[in-house]
Scaffold this motif. Structure first.
Motif, PDB file in Angstrom:
ATOM      1  N   VAL A  83      38.405  23.024  42.342  1.00  0.00           N
ATOM      2  CA  VAL A  83      38.216  23.923  41.192  1.00  0.00           C
ATOM      3  C   VAL A  83      39.565  24.064  40.479  1.00  0.00           C
ATOM      4  O   VAL A  83      40.608  24.184  41.125  1.00  0.00           O
ATOM      5  CB  VAL A  83      37.716  25.319  41.652  1.00  0.00           C
ATOM      6  N   ILE A  84      39.503  24.040  39.142  1.00  0.00           N
ATOM      7  CA  ILE A  84      40.719  24.158  38.328  1.00  0.00           C
ATOM      8  C   ILE A  84      40.528  25.324  37.360  1.00  0.00           C
ATOM      9  O   ILE A  84      39.439  25.496  36.798  1.00  0.00           O
ATOM     10  CB  ILE A  84      40.958  22.846  37.534  1.00  0.00           C
ATOM     11  N   GLN A  85      41.583  26.102  37.199  1.00  0.00           N
ATOM     12  CA  GLN A  85      41.523  27.176  36.189  1.00  0.00           C
ATOM     13  C   GLN A  85      42.627  26.957  35.160  1.00  0.00           C
ATOM     14  O   GLN A  85      43.807  26.825  35.529  1.00  0.00           O
ATOM     15  CB  GLN A  85      41.698  28.551  36.842  1.00  0.00           C
ATOM     16  N   PHE A  86      42.219  26.907  33.907  1.00  0.00           N
ATOM     17  CA  PHE A  86      43.199  26.827  32.826  1.00  0.00           C
ATOM     18  C   PHE A  86      43.541  28.265  32.431  1.00  0.00           C
ATOM     19  O   PHE A  86      42.782  28.912  31.715  1.00  0.00           O
ATOM     20  CB  PHE A  86      42.642  26.037  31.642  1.00  0.00           C
ATOM     21  N   ALA A  87      44.633  28.777  32.973  1.00  0.00           N
ATOM     22  CA  ALA A  87      45.046  30.145  32.647  1.00  0.00           C
ATOM     23  C   ALA A  87      45.934  30.077  31.403  1.00  0.00           C
ATOM     24  O   ALA A  87      46.180  28.992  30.870  1.00  0.00           O
ATOM     25  CB  ALA A  87      45.795  30.736  33.837  1.00  0.00           C
ATOM     26  N   ASP A  88      46.447  31.237  30.951  1.00  0.00           N
ATOM     27  CA  ASP A  88      47.187  31.275  29.687  1.00  0.00           C
ATOM     28  C   ASP A  88      48.310  30.249  29.612  1.00  0.00           C
ATOM     29  O   ASP A  88      48.394  29.456  28.694  1.00  0.00           O
ATOM     30  CB  ASP A  88      47.760  32.681  29.463  1.00  0.00           C
ATOM     31  N   ASP A  89      49.204  30.274  30.626  1.00  0.00           N
ATOM     32  CA  ASP A  89      50.339  29.373  30.518  1.00  0.00           C
ATOM     33  C   ASP A  89      50.504  28.484  31.743  1.00  0.00           C
ATOM     34  O   ASP A  89      51.561  27.909  31.975  1.00  0.00           O
ATOM     35  CB  ASP A  89      51.628  30.189  30.285  1.00  0.00           C
ATOM     36  N   GLU A  90      49.457  28.382  32.566  1.00  0.00           N
ATOM     37  CA  GLU A  90      49.556  27.489  33.726  1.00  0.00           C
ATOM     38  C   GLU A  90      48.179  26.977  34.132  1.00  0.00           C
ATOM     39  O   GLU A  90      47.158  27.506  33.717  1.00  0.00           O
ATOM     40  CB  GLU A  90      50.209  28.211  34.914  1.00  0.00           C
ATOM     41  N   ILE A  91      48.207  25.926  34.959  1.00  0.00           N
ATOM     42  CA  ILE A  91      46.962  25.378  35.493  1.00  0.00           C
ATOM     43  C   ILE A  91      46.927  25.725  36.976  1.00  0.00           C
ATOM     44  O   ILE A  91      47.853  25.382  37.724  1.00  0.00           O
ATOM     45  CB  ILE A  91      46.890  23.849  35.272  1.00  0.00           C
ATOM     46  N   ILE A  92      45.875  26.433  37.402  1.00  0.00           N
ATOM     47  CA  ILE A  92      45.761  26.867  38.800  1.00  0.00           C
ATOM     48  C   ILE A  92      44.718  25.993  39.489  1.00  0.00           C
ATOM     49  O   ILE A  92      43.651  25.719  38.922  1.00  0.00           O
ATOM     50  CB  ILE A  92      45.362  28.361  38.867  1.00  0.00           C
ATOM     51  N   ILE A  93      45.040  25.569  40.721  1.00  0.00           N
ATOM     52  CA  ILE A  93      44.141  24.636  41.430  1.00  0.00           C
ATOM     53  C   ILE A  93      43.809  25.187  42.812  1.00  0.00           C
ATOM     54  O   ILE A  93      44.656  25.751  43.491  1.00  0.00           O
ATOM     55  CB  ILE A  93      44.832  23.254  41.543  1.00  0.00           C
ATOM     56  N   GLY A  94      42.553  24.996  43.231  1.00  0.00           N
ATOM     57  CA  GLY A  94      42.169  25.334  44.603  1.00  0.00           C
ATOM     58  C   GLY A  94      41.577  26.712  44.755  1.00  0.00           C
ATOM     59  O   GLY A  94      40.858  27.209  43.875  1.00  0.00           O
ATOM     60  N   SER A  95      41.908  27.367  45.893  1.00  0.00           N
ATOM     61  CA  SER A  95      41.269  28.645  46.256  1.00  0.00           C
ATOM     62  C   SER A  95      41.418  29.722  45.196  1.00  0.00           C
ATOM     63  O   SER A  95      40.475  30.471  44.919  1.00  0.00           O
ATOM     64  CB  SER A  95      41.867  29.184  47.542  1.00  0.00           C
ATOM     65  N   GLU A  96      42.623  29.803  44.600  1.00  0.00           N
ATOM     66  CA  GLU A  96      42.837  30.859  43.608  1.00  0.00           C
ATOM     67  C   GLU A  96      41.904  30.640  42.415  1.00  0.00           C
ATOM     68  O   GLU A  96      41.318  31.597  41.887  1.00  0.00           O
ATOM     69  CB  GLU A  96      44.309  30.838  43.175  1.00  0.00           C
ATOM     70  N   ALA A  97      41.748  29.370  42.014  1.00  0.00           N
ATOM     71  CA  ALA A  97      40.863  29.058  40.889  1.00  0.00           C
ATOM     72  C   ALA A  97      39.417  29.335  41.269  1.00  0.00           C
ATOM     73  O   ALA A  97      38.616  29.824  40.457  1.00  0.00           O
ATOM     74  CB  ALA A  97      41.044  27.595  40.484  1.00  0.00           C
ATOM     75  N   LYS A  98      39.068  29.035  42.542  1.00  0.00           N
ATOM     76  CA  LYS A  98      37.689  29.279  43.000  1.00  0.00           C
ATOM     77  C   LYS A  98      37.395  30.786  42.995  1.00  0.00           C
ATOM     78  O   LYS A  98      36.333  31.219  42.560  1.00  0.00           O
ATOM     79  CB  LYS A  98      37.498  28.703  44.411  1.00  0.00           C
ATOM     80  N   ASP A  99      38.368  31.582  43.460  1.00  0.00           N
ATOM     81  CA  ASP A  99      38.194  33.044  43.451  1.00  0.00           C
ATOM     82  C   ASP A  99      38.013  33.535  42.020  1.00  0.00           C
ATOM     83  O   ASP A  99      37.152  34.376  41.745  1.00  0.00           O
ATOM     84  CB  ASP A  99      39.422  33.752  44.065  1.00  0.00           C
TER      85      ASP A  99
END
Ligand code: ADP
Ligand code: MG
Length: 421
Positions: A41-57
């Motif tokens: 799972v990937i999250q495109f946050a404001d100024d960073e790309i978050i990958i893994g558990s944090e994105a899944k949460d």
């Protein structure tokens, strides 16, 4: 000198393994968050790309910018999502995930990743395999090979359960894909896939979707409210579906509370029997693929030595129960379904590079004779790095010749052929 790694690039979870010289066994490597598995799972946050558990949460908490299950669209160049005004295809997203896995492994082991073997569903077409390879290249990986997930799992299994002439059905039900392969352990250390089939749009995600439908149907029959017309409540159920499904593996029933316009907070309970009944058609789709595969090899269930369970979704008790019902075999789960694929890839990346002098093509008919021999006693594979695997292609091949004017000459299709890993 750096390390060579095996990567299981999963629809829902991905994992990395290395080969441990000392024990002569593959071992898993944690990610930089200290977890054995990385949610894909990937999250495109404001100024960073978050990958893994944090994105899944974040996804489960309903935050914006989260993408998952993109492997189902691998090989499709159209955008899977748009983030920050930029289009991302499934290949682009996979490249981001693979780069994270590479860099995470380098951080944890303190060594440079020199080479990798990445796994794909056996049923992937060439386009999907090429997209996986391109994603890995973009991620800065030097890929030695792309190998089939069931073959990788079977390699891990074979390390400690070598049984000459055993005919094993590898039943691999993951998050988004289903693969089934029949293989034979022939003379140590050679294993060969006899045939493979699958459906890359059939996996745990479909069980999640049917659980959502079951919840909607129950709410409708109890209250007359169609949950689909209450977007916030529907989305909340959608986000929790996987967790609810997993709890049904442990418990007889599970509940979820939703906010309905008329009733307010409403608690709905689902039992495992209801869930099993709703999802039975999905199991039957896997069962008919297994039967077709046996039929194409002129084999019956009795000709199989064992059925090996691979993939997280085989944890649902309905899966081994169903397989036992249709086959008469109690399926074996001697490998950790979450780890076996990455470990097999870690063996493969450490095998000596074969010296290809010639390419030989075998058809399914060529294996008819070897399939007759009876399985012998189980032993341990003497040397893991002597293992050889003759894999099979899931789809027929042909040859295209193009002349100077660009005219295509296409030969008639070759029947299914195999190749040596
Ligand atoms: P992939 O390789 O496609 O990512 P995995 O083999 O990791 O898939 O399996 C992930 C799937 O297994 C998901 O659909 C997940 O919900 C399901 N799963 C994992 N653990 C359980 C469990 N305890 N009960 C039911 N399903 C499970
Ligand atoms: Mg998997």
């Amino acid at each position: 000198m750096g390390i060579k790694i095996g990567i299981d690039l999963g629809t829902t979870f991905s994992a990395v393994a290395v080969y441990d010289e000392e024990s002569g066994r593959p071992v898993m490597v944690k990610n930089q968050e200290g977890e054995w598995l990385t949610p894909s799972v990937i999250q495109f946050a404001d100024d960073e790309i978050i990958i893994g558990s944090e994105a899944k949460d974040s996804y489960e908490n309903g935050e914006n910018g989260c993408v998952s299950v993109f492997k189902r669209r691998m090989g499709d160049p159209s955008p899977y999502c748009v983030a920050g005004g930029k289009n991302y295809s499934a290949q682009d997203l996979s490249a981001i995930l693979l780069r994270y896995l590479k860099e995470s492994t380098e951080k944890i082991t303190g060594q440079r990743v020199d080479e990798a073997v990445v796994t794909v569903p056996a049923y992937f077409y060439q386009q999907e395999r090429a997209a996986t390879l391109n994603a890995a290249k973009t991620a800065g990986l030097n890929v030695r090979q792309i190998i089939n997930e069931p073959s990788a799992a079977a390699m891990t299994y074979a390390l400690s359960h070598w049984r000459k002439n055993a005919k094993i059905m590898v039943y691999d039900l993951g998050g988004g894909t289903f693969d089934v392969t029949i293989l034979q352990m022939s003379d140590m250390p050679v294993m060969r896939s006899l045939k493979t089939t699958g459906n890359h749009m059939l996996g745990g995600k479909d069980w999640d979707d049917l659980l959502i439908r079951l919840i909607c149907d129950k709410i409708f029959s109890e209250t007359g409210t169609d949950l689909r017309s209450v977007p916030a409540a529907y989305k909340a159920v959608e986000r929790q579906a996987e967790t609810l499904k997993k709890s049904l593996t442990q418990l007889y029933s599970t509940s979820v509370t939703v906010m309905l316009p008329e009733q307010g907070r409403y608690k709905i309970t689902v039992t495992v029997d209801e869930f099993n009944e709703y999802t039975r058609p999905l199991l039957e789709r896997t069962g008919s693929l297994c039967r077709n595969l046996l039929g194409e090899l002129n084999m019956s269930w009795d000709d199989l030595t064992d059925i090996l369970l691979v993939g997280g979704s085989t944890r649902m008790k309905q899966v081994p129960a169903y397989l036992e019902e249709i086959s008469g075999h109690t399926p074996i789960s001697h490998v950790n379904p979450d780890e076996a694929v990455a470990m097999g890839a870690a063996i493969q990346v450490n095998l000596p590079v074969p010296d290809y002098k010639e390419v030989s093509l075998r058809t399914v008919q060529d294996t008819a004779e070897v399939r007759q021999s009876a399985a012998e006693e189980e032993t341990e594979l003497s040397s893991p790095l002597s293992l050889r695997y003759t894999d099979i292609v899931a789809h027929a091949m042909g040859i295209i010749a193009v002349n100077d004017e660009g005219t295509y000459y296409i030969n008639k299709q070759l029947s299914v052929v195999s190749y040596q890993l």
